[in-house]
Motif scaffolding. Structure first.
Motif: not given
Length: 228
Positions: A7, A118, A120-121, A131, A142, A145-146, A148-149
């Protein structure tokens, strides 16, 4: 390289040399042949997404999160169609450019809000989360996880793009023909479609529409997934 390092690299790149390079690619000024090819490929991906959404006939008033909005290539046409758009990008310079372009195309009082953070925030709930051309900057763990968010924010639909991992594209990447310039400074990660689909399914989504953009230097697999 861990998630924080990736990141940091991406943020620093798009706030420095990368900002000017990609601002021109996503703009209208003269660029070299490779950059022009990427511009056309990216625009094809944006056009495909817009065609999908307009075909549904419910864009006006729809809440849409454009995660990784860049200079607003998708956010602005979404707002022009009446969507309520929230655009976010890890680069402050990209967000500032998107804000300026939105004022030019939509006027000072428009239906887009932008912020620099970013992926995930990002918080909140949106009918549709989109996206595009972001996952290429992050490795599989990574990206999982992104994704999933992004799923957690999407009330109904998630649309995302990624560079597909195939033998042919892996070879092109290794010999430096897939991505432009020796000073690109960010890593380019490919992802297996089966892995992306599995992550979406694990989060309660199923694939509805699919697309693929292939030019000489731009390769992007596009998936639309809906909840339930």
């Amino acid at each position: 390289m861990n998630a924080v390092d990736d990141k940091t690299v991406v943020k620093d790149y798009f706030n420095a040399t990368g900002f000017d390079r990609w601002r021109r690619i996503y703009g209208t000024e003269q660029v070299n042949k490779v950059q022009l090819d990427i511009r056309k490929g990216h625009q094809q991906t944006v056009d495909t997404v817009m065609d999908w959404l307009k075909a549904d006939g419910n864009l006006r008033g729809l809440s849409v999160c454009d995660a990784g909005c860049g200079v607003g290539s998708l956010s602005i046409p979404l707002a022009q169609e009446g969507a309520m758009v929230y655009g976010s990008d890890i680069s402050e310079k990209m967000v500032a450019e998107a804000y300026d372009r939105a004022k030019v195309f939509l006027g000072p009082n428009n239906n887009i809000s932008f912020s620099a953070q970013d992926l995930e925030s990002i918080a909140g709930k949106y009918h549709t989360v989109i996206c595009l051309d972001v996952l290429i900057h992050y490795p599989q763990e990574d990206a999982a996880r992104m994704i999933s968010h992004l799923c957690s924010m999407a009330e109904s639909r998630l649309i995302l793009s990624f560079a597909p991992k195939t033998l042919a594209l892996s070879v092109l990447k290794k010999i430096g023909e897939l991505f432009p310039g020796p000073s690109k400074t960010t890593r380019a990660y490919q992802h297996r479609e089966t892995d992306v689909v599995r992550i979406l399914q694990d989060n309660g989504f199923s694939i509805q529409r699919q697309g693929m953009t292939s030019t000489r230097f731009y390769y992007s697999r596009l998936l639309e997934a809906t909840r339930g």
